[in-house]
Motif scaffolding. Structure first.
Motif, PDB file in Angstrom:
ATOM      1  N   VAL A  77      -1.658   4.166  -4.106  1.00 49.82           N
ATOM      2  CA  VAL A  77      -0.831   3.186  -3.400  1.00 49.82           C
ATOM      3  C   VAL A  77      -1.686   2.350  -2.444  1.00 49.82           C
ATOM      4  N   ALA A  78      -2.657   2.966  -1.810  1.00 46.71           N
ATOM      5  CA  ALA A  78      -3.500   2.270  -0.827  1.00 46.71           C
ATOM      6  C   ALA A  78      -4.560   1.375  -1.461  1.00 46.71           C
ATOM      7  N   PHE A  79      -4.823   1.552  -2.743  1.00 45.38           N
ATOM      8  CA  PHE A  79      -5.937   0.844  -3.377  1.00 45.38           C
ATOM      9  C   PHE A  79      -5.852  -0.673  -3.214  1.00 45.38           C
ATOM     10  N   GLY A  80      -4.719  -1.267  -3.537  1.00 43.96           N
ATOM     11  CA  GLY A  80      -4.565  -2.721  -3.429  1.00 43.96           C
ATOM     12  C   GLY A  80      -4.724  -3.216  -2.009  1.00 43.96           C
ATOM     13  N   LEU A  81      -4.216  -2.442  -1.066  1.00 41.41           N
ATOM     14  CA  LEU A  81      -4.349  -2.820   0.344  1.00 41.41           C
ATOM     15  C   LEU A  81      -5.810  -2.800   0.768  1.00 41.41           C
ATOM     16  N   ARG A  82      -6.551  -1.804   0.256  1.00 38.31           N
ATOM     17  CA  ARG A  82      -7.982  -1.716   0.561  1.00 38.31           C
ATOM     18  C   ARG A  82      -8.718  -2.923  -0.013  1.00 38.31           C
ATOM     19  N   MET A  83      -8.338  -3.345  -1.217  1.00 35.70           N
ATOM     20  CA  MET A  83      -8.969  -4.510  -1.851  1.00 35.70           C
ATOM     21  C   MET A  83      -8.647  -5.794  -1.084  1.00 35.70           C
ATOM     22  N   GLN A  84      -7.485  -5.812  -0.424  1.00 39.77           N
ATOM     23  CA  GLN A  84      -7.091  -6.967   0.387  1.00 39.77           C
ATOM     24  C   GLN A  84      -7.647  -6.879   1.807  1.00 39.77           C
ATOM     25  N   LYS A  85      -8.412  -5.819   2.061  1.00 37.55           N
ATOM     26  CA  LYS A  85      -9.043  -5.592   3.369  1.00 37.55           C
ATOM     27  C   LYS A  85      -8.019  -5.483   4.514  1.00 37.55           C
ATOM     28  N   VAL A  86      -6.883  -4.836   4.209  1.00 36.70           N
ATOM     29  CA  VAL A  86      -5.885  -4.542   5.240  1.00 36.70           C
ATOM     30  C   VAL A  86      -6.464  -3.440   6.119  1.00 36.70           C
ATOM     31  N   ASN A  87      -6.333  -3.586   7.446  1.00 35.35           N
ATOM     32  CA  ASN A  87      -6.935  -2.581   8.330  1.00 35.35           C
ATOM     33  C   ASN A  87      -6.283  -1.211   8.114  1.00 35.35           C
ATOM     34  N   ALA A  88      -7.018  -0.183   8.461  1.00 34.13           N
ATOM     35  CA  ALA A  88      -6.632   1.202   8.141  1.00 34.13           C
ATOM     36  C   ALA A  88      -5.275   1.585   8.724  1.00 34.13           C
ATOM     37  N   ASP A  89      -4.998   1.199   9.965  1.00 28.51           N
ATOM     38  CA  ASP A  89      -3.719   1.561  10.577  1.00 28.51           C
ATOM     39  C   ASP A  89      -2.540   0.920   9.851  1.00 28.51           C
ATOM     40  N   ASP A  90      -2.657  -0.379   9.557  1.00 30.13           N
ATOM     41  CA  ASP A  90      -1.586  -1.079   8.834  1.00 30.13           C
ATOM     42  C   ASP A  90      -1.427  -0.512   7.428  1.00 30.13           C
ATOM     43  N   SER A  91      -2.548  -0.227   6.784  1.00 35.36           N
ATOM     44  CA  SER A  91      -2.512   0.324   5.438  1.00 35.36           C
ATOM     45  C   SER A  91      -1.803   1.671   5.421  1.00 35.36           C
ATOM     46  N   HIS A  92      -2.174   2.541   6.347  1.00 37.12           N
ATOM     47  CA  HIS A  92      -1.556   3.870   6.412  1.00 37.12           C
ATOM     48  C   HIS A  92      -0.044   3.748   6.617  1.00 37.12           C
ATOM     49  N   LYS A  93       0.370   2.846   7.493  1.00 38.59           N
ATOM     50  CA  LYS A  93       1.795   2.644   7.773  1.00 38.59           C
ATOM     51  C   LYS A  93       2.521   2.133   6.524  1.00 38.59           C
ATOM     52  N   ARG A  94       1.932   1.153   5.852  1.00 40.30           N
ATOM     53  CA  ARG A  94       2.569   0.563   4.671  1.00 40.30           C
ATOM     54  C   ARG A  94       2.630   1.560   3.516  1.00 40.30           C
ATOM     55  N   VAL A  95       1.579   2.349   3.344  1.00 34.26           N
ATOM     56  CA  VAL A  95       1.567   3.375   2.293  1.00 34.26           C
ATOM     57  C   VAL A  95       2.650   4.408   2.581  1.00 34.26           C
ATOM     58  N   SER A  96       2.734   4.837   3.822  1.00 35.15           N
ATOM     59  CA  SER A  96       3.741   5.823   4.214  1.00 35.15           C
ATOM     60  C   SER A  96       5.154   5.298   3.949  1.00 35.15           C
ATOM     61  N   GLU A  97       5.405   4.036   4.303  1.00 42.04           N
ATOM     62  CA  GLU A  97       6.724   3.435   4.080  1.00 42.04           C
ATOM     63  C   GLU A  97       7.036   3.346   2.585  1.00 42.04           C
ATOM     64  N   ALA A  98       6.039   2.946   1.786  1.00 41.33           N
ATOM     65  CA  ALA A  98       6.243   2.818   0.338  1.00 41.33           C
ATOM     66  C   ALA A  98       6.531   4.175  -0.291  1.00 41.33           C
ATOM     67  N   LEU A  99       5.778   5.200   0.120  1.00 45.24           N
ATOM     68  CA  LEU A  99       5.999   6.542  -0.431  1.00 45.24           C
ATOM     69  C   LEU A  99       7.368   7.086  -0.028  1.00 45.24           C
ATOM     70  N   GLN A 100       7.780   6.790   1.176  1.00 44.99           N
ATOM     71  CA  GLN A 100       9.116   7.199   1.633  1.00 44.99           C
ATOM     72  C   GLN A 100      10.178   6.515   0.781  1.00 44.99           C
ATOM     73  N   LEU A 101       9.989   5.228   0.515  1.00 42.67           N
ATOM     74  CA  LEU A 101      10.949   4.441  -0.242  1.00 42.67           C
ATOM     75  C   LEU A 101      11.136   4.970  -1.662  1.00 42.67           C
ATOM     76  N   VAL A 102      10.044   5.403  -2.288  1.00 43.41           N
ATOM     77  CA  VAL A 102      10.132   5.910  -3.672  1.00 43.41           C
ATOM     78  C   VAL A 102      10.219   7.429  -3.739  1.00 43.41           C
ATOM     79  N   GLU A 103      10.412   8.047  -2.586  1.00 44.76           N
ATOM     80  CA  GLU A 103      10.605   9.495  -2.467  1.00 44.76           C
ATOM     81  C   GLU A 103       9.425  10.302  -3.019  1.00 44.76           C
ATOM     82  N   LEU A 104       8.205   9.864  -2.659  1.00 39.14           N
ATOM     83  CA  LEU A 104       7.001  10.591  -3.073  1.00 39.14           C
ATOM     84  C   LEU A 104       6.168  11.072  -1.886  1.00 39.14           C
TER      85      LEU A 104
END
Length: 147
Positions: A96-123
């Protein structure tokens, strides 16, 4: 006003018409399903919207802006392929974080967005598992969260 507005879209391959004069409007938050027989152009339409396949004519408006001239990476649209294309050497969270890393999203924002996405899809409880440790539906949800 619709969020995605496809206007008079046309696509041909070597003289064969895949689709002609496709028009549709999708509103923000709306869930849309494309149904049809194999070879009718469903995936081609999605690839055109994502910018992975060029269109022959027509417009694709995203929030009022024609995105046809934009490259795929500038459209902000994700696509989940039928094979899911998960990296087998990465965990659910890393996929899930791979695309964000390629877009150079900072680590804190990436972690938050990954967490939200995983929560949304129940993973969220499966974040440290690898694709081979998941069911087919879980792989599909991982790919959806990544997109």
């Amino acid at each position: 006003m619709s969020f995605v507005d496809v206007q008079h879209l046309q696509k041909h391959y070597a003289g064969t018409t895949v689709f002609s004069d496709i028009n549709c409007q999708i509103h923000k938050g709306e869930f849309v399903t494309l149904l049809g027989p194999s070879g009718c152009g469903k995936s081609t339409l999605l690839r055109c919207i994502a910018g992975l396949t060029p269109v022959d004519a027509g417009k694709i408006l995203l929030d009022g802006q024609d995105i046809v001239p934009l490259s795929p990476q500038k459209r902000g649209i994700g696509m989940v392929f039928q094979s899911y294309a998960l990296f087998p050497n990465m965990t659910v969270e890393q996929n899930v974080a791979f695309g964000l890393r390629m877009q150079k999203v900072n680590a804190d924002d990436s972690h938050k967005r990954v967490s939200e996405a995983l929560q949304l899809v129940e993973l969220k409880d499966f974040a440290s598992r690898y694709p081979h440790q998941l069911s087919g539906v879980q792989c599909q949800r991982d790919a959806l969260a990544r997109s």
